[in-house]
Scaffold this motif. Structure first.
Motif, PDB file in Angstrom:
ATOM      1  N   ILE A   1      39.322  35.040  39.070  1.00 20.24           N
ATOM      2  CA  ILE A   1      38.597  35.773  39.906  1.00 20.24           C
ATOM      3  C   ILE A   1      38.595  34.340  40.828  1.00 20.24           C
ATOM      4  O   ILE A   1      38.488  34.362  42.320  1.00 20.24           O
ATOM      5  N   TYR A   2      38.293  33.100  40.018  1.00 30.77           N
ATOM      6  CA  TYR A   2      38.451  32.149  40.663  1.00 30.77           C
ATOM      7  C   TYR A   2      39.734  31.496  41.102  1.00 30.77           C
ATOM      8  O   TYR A   2      39.807  30.963  42.576  1.00 30.77           O
ATOM      9  N   LYS A   3      40.652  31.620  40.646  1.00 27.82           N
ATOM     10  CA  LYS A   3      41.971  31.404  41.511  1.00 27.82           C
ATOM     11  C   LYS A   3      42.046  32.198  42.524  1.00 27.82           C
ATOM     12  O   LYS A   3      42.614  31.310  43.363  1.00 27.82           O
ATOM     13  N   LEU A   4      41.551  33.510  42.690  1.00 27.38           N
ATOM     14  CA  LEU A   4      42.192  34.360  44.115  1.00 27.38           C
ATOM     15  C   LEU A   4      40.871  33.672  45.416  1.00 27.38           C
ATOM     16  O   LEU A   4      41.686  34.076  46.186  1.00 27.38           O
ATOM     17  N   GLN A   5      40.177  33.197  44.625  1.00 26.23           N
ATOM     18  CA  GLN A   5      39.559  32.455  45.989  1.00 26.23           C
ATOM     19  C   GLN A   5      40.363  31.637  46.245  1.00 26.23           C
ATOM     20  O   GLN A   5      40.050  31.279  47.943  1.00 26.23           O
ATOM     21  N   GLU A   6      40.866  30.808  45.642  1.00 30.28           N
ATOM     22  CA  GLU A   6      42.239  29.886  46.331  1.00 30.28           C
ATOM     23  C   GLU A   6      42.700  30.996  47.079  1.00 30.28           C
ATOM     24  O   GLU A   6      43.552  29.431  47.930  1.00 30.28           O
ATOM     25  N   ILE A   7      43.810  31.548  47.123  1.00 39.80           N
ATOM     26  CA  ILE A   7      45.056  31.549  47.575  1.00 39.80           C
ATOM     27  C   ILE A   7      44.712  33.436  47.479  1.00 39.80           C
ATOM     28  O   ILE A   7      44.871  33.807  47.063  1.00 39.80           O
ATOM     29  N   PRO A   8      43.520  34.244  48.708  1.00 45.30           N
ATOM     30  CA  PRO A   8      42.767  35.655  48.635  1.00 45.30           C
ATOM     31  C   PRO A   8      44.247  36.045  49.308  1.00 45.30           C
ATOM     32  O   PRO A   8      43.855  36.982  49.557  1.00 45.30           O
ATOM     33  N   GLU A   9      45.005  35.319  50.116  1.00 40.59           N
ATOM     34  CA  GLU A   9      46.392  36.389  50.820  1.00 40.59           C
ATOM     35  C   GLU A   9      47.113  36.610  49.463  1.00 40.59           C
ATOM     36  O   GLU A   9      47.820  37.812  49.999  1.00 40.59           O
ATOM     37  N   ALA A  10      47.331  36.121  47.925  1.00 45.15           N
ATOM     38  CA  ALA A  10      47.815  37.041  47.214  1.00 45.15           C
ATOM     39  C   ALA A  10      47.466  38.076  46.982  1.00 45.15           C
ATOM     40  O   ALA A  10      46.281  38.823  46.515  1.00 45.15           O
ATOM     41  N   LYS A  11      48.212  39.391  46.914  1.00 47.08           N
ATOM     42  CA  LYS A  11      47.887  40.377  46.515  1.00 47.08           C
ATOM     43  C   LYS A  11      48.017  41.031  44.754  1.00 47.08           C
ATOM     44  O   LYS A  11      50.108  40.290  44.042  1.00 47.08           O
ATOM     45  N   VAL A  12      46.816  40.658  44.278  1.00 44.22           N
ATOM     46  CA  VAL A  12      46.834  41.505  42.624  1.00 44.22           C
ATOM     47  C   VAL A  12      46.135  41.917  42.306  1.00 44.22           C
ATOM     48  O   VAL A  12      44.921  42.986  42.372  1.00 44.22           O
ATOM     49  N   THR A  13      47.139  42.623  40.683  1.00 36.23           N
ATOM     50  CA  THR A  13      46.789  43.956  40.578  1.00 36.23           C
ATOM     51  C   THR A  13      46.399  43.190  39.062  1.00 36.23           C
ATOM     52  O   THR A  13      47.196  43.085  37.998  1.00 36.23           O
ATOM     53  N   LYS A  14      45.168  43.984  38.124  1.00 40.25           N
ATOM     54  CA  LYS A  14      44.582  43.707  36.940  1.00 40.25           C
ATOM     55  C   LYS A  14      44.750  44.366  35.727  1.00 40.25           C
ATOM     56  O   LYS A  14      44.574  45.112  36.312  1.00 40.25           O
ATOM     57  N   ILE A  15      46.321  44.335  34.733  1.00 37.60           N
ATOM     58  CA  ILE A  15      45.941  45.056  33.974  1.00 37.60           C
ATOM     59  C   ILE A  15      45.884  45.041  32.962  1.00 37.60           C
ATOM     60  O   ILE A  15      45.452  43.486  32.017  1.00 37.60           O
ATOM     61  N   VAL A  16      44.452  45.538  32.286  1.00 38.62           N
ATOM     62  CA  VAL A  16      44.650  45.600  30.849  1.00 38.62           C
ATOM     63  C   VAL A  16      44.596  46.520  29.938  1.00 38.62           C
ATOM     64  O   VAL A  16      44.868  47.807  29.843  1.00 38.62           O
ATOM     65  N   THR A  17      45.254  46.151  28.839  1.00 38.92           N
ATOM     66  CA  THR A  17      45.715  47.791  27.729  1.00 38.92           C
ATOM     67  C   THR A  17      44.944  47.285  26.749  1.00 38.92           C
ATOM     68  O   THR A  17      44.425  46.083  26.026  1.00 38.92           O
ATOM     69  N   ASP A  18      44.733  47.848  25.904  1.00 38.82           N
ATOM     70  CA  ASP A  18      44.413  47.998  24.178  1.00 38.82           C
ATOM     71  C   ASP A  18      45.730  47.086  23.540  1.00 38.82           C
ATOM     72  O   ASP A  18      44.938  47.136  21.893  1.00 38.82           O
ATOM     73  N   GLN A  19      46.222  46.344  23.596  1.00 42.35           N
ATOM     74  CA  GLN A  19      47.098  46.041  23.094  1.00 42.35           C
ATOM     75  C   GLN A  19      46.675  44.440  23.944  1.00 42.35           C
ATOM     76  O   GLN A  19      49.005  43.648  23.158  1.00 42.35           O
ATOM     77  N   ALA A  20      45.727  43.977  24.188  1.00 41.53           N
ATOM     78  CA  ALA A  20      46.239  43.011  25.416  1.00 41.53           C
ATOM     79  C   ALA A  20      45.928  41.707  24.215  1.00 41.53           C
ATOM     80  O   ALA A  20      46.831  41.219  24.667  1.00 41.53           O
ATOM     81  N   THR A  21      45.317  42.057  22.843  1.00 42.76           N
ATOM     82  CA  THR A  21      45.724  39.981  22.355  1.00 42.76           C
ATOM     83  C   THR A  21      46.456  40.255  21.460  1.00 42.76           C
ATOM     84  O   THR A  21      47.126  39.405  20.006  1.00 42.76           O
ATOM     85  N   VAL A  22      47.693  41.378  21.187  1.00 43.42           N
ATOM     86  CA  VAL A  22      48.712  40.896  20.050  1.00 43.42           C
ATOM     87  C   VAL A  22      49.741  39.566  20.625  1.00 43.42           C
ATOM     88  O   VAL A  22      49.567  39.405  21.379  1.00 43.42           O
ATOM     89  N   ALA A  23      50.081  38.861  20.110  1.00 38.64           N
ATOM     90  CA  ALA A  23      51.172  37.809  19.914  1.00 38.64           C
ATOM     91  C   ALA A  23      51.856  37.461  19.272  1.00 38.64           C
ATOM     92  O   ALA A  23      51.622  37.859  18.131  1.00 38.64           O
ATOM     93  N   SER A  24      53.256  37.528  19.579  1.00 41.16           N
ATOM     94  CA  SER A  24      54.311  36.801  19.720  1.00 41.16           C
ATOM     95  C   SER A  24      54.349  35.833  18.160  1.00 41.16           C
ATOM     96  O   SER A  24      54.697  35.710  17.434  1.00 41.16           O
ATOM     97  N   SER A  25      53.688  34.841  18.437  1.00 42.37           N
ATOM     98  CA  SER A  25      53.697  33.364  17.762  1.00 42.37           C
ATOM     99  C   SER A  25      52.731  34.355  16.083  1.00 42.37           C
ATOM    100  O   SER A  25      53.280  34.000  14.764  1.00 42.37           O
TER     101      SER A  25
END
Length: 193
Positions: free
Chosen positions: A138-162
């Motif tokens: 949200i803060y970053k988009l206030q700095e660059i409001p012209e960016a077209k961003v869709t936020k994506i959340v999934t139930d697998q969001a916390t999976v990590a390669s490490s």
């Protein structure tokens, strides 16, 4: 005019979180073709598995998809923004582009060369892992409001390669969050030991 997605990353290894993000972005943004590309030399990462292995794992993970492809003719192995967009727009001059990336990557987008031109040419699908990611975005988009961003959340969001690499190194029996063929490839090639 088609909508084309580009999702480049380390994919060391590719896991169910990567695939869930890709599939959710495809559905939500109505992406016709998505290119998942293993970067040869990922930015800010060292000691990564050779790209031929990461590419092979990516190929296995998306083998059944009709929408996801793992190579793009004319694309640099580096997949940096300047060369990637030039190669892409040359091959697809009438198509629109969506760049898929994690919030950690998007939060540094203003450090990319030619980022102002980029945000005018493409839209972004940004994967959120935590609530903090959403607040920082949200803060970053206030700095660059012209960016077209869709936020994506999934139930697998916390999976990590490490975590997967650690489980393989410990020779764990029941490794989750990874395609069975990819896991077999890892074991056959003795990766992450």
């Amino acid at each position: 005019m088609a909508k084309i997605g580009i999702y480049s990353g380390t994919f060391d290894p590719v896991h169910t979180g990567h695939i869930a993000f890709a599939e959710t972005a495809i559905a939500e943004l109505k992406i016709d073709t998505l290119y998942m590309l293993a970067e040869e030399t990922p930015w800010r990462k060292t000691n990564v598995t050779p790209v031929k292995n990461r590419q092979a794992m990516l190929d296995l993970a998306v083998a059944d998809s009709r929408v996801i492809k793992t190579s793009l003719k004319g694309m640099s192995d580096q997949h940096d923004v300047v060369s990637s967009m030039k190669a892409f727009t040359g091959a697809h001059p009438k198509d629109s582009v969506v760049l898929l990336m994690g919030a950690d990557v998007f939060l540094n987008i203003d450090k990319w060369k030619d980022y102002k031109k980029l945000i005018q040419e493409v839209e972004f699908a940004v994967a959120l892992r935590t609530e903090d990611d959403g607040e920082e975005l949200i803060y970053k988009l206030q700095e660059i409001p012209e960016a077209k961003v869709t936020k994506i959340v999934t139930d697998q969001a916390t999976v990590a390669s490490s975590k997967i690499r650690e489980a393989v190194a410990q020779d764990a029996d029941n490794i989750k969050d990874i395609n069975a063929e990819v896991l077999q490839y890892i074991r056959d090639n003795q990766l992450y030991l």
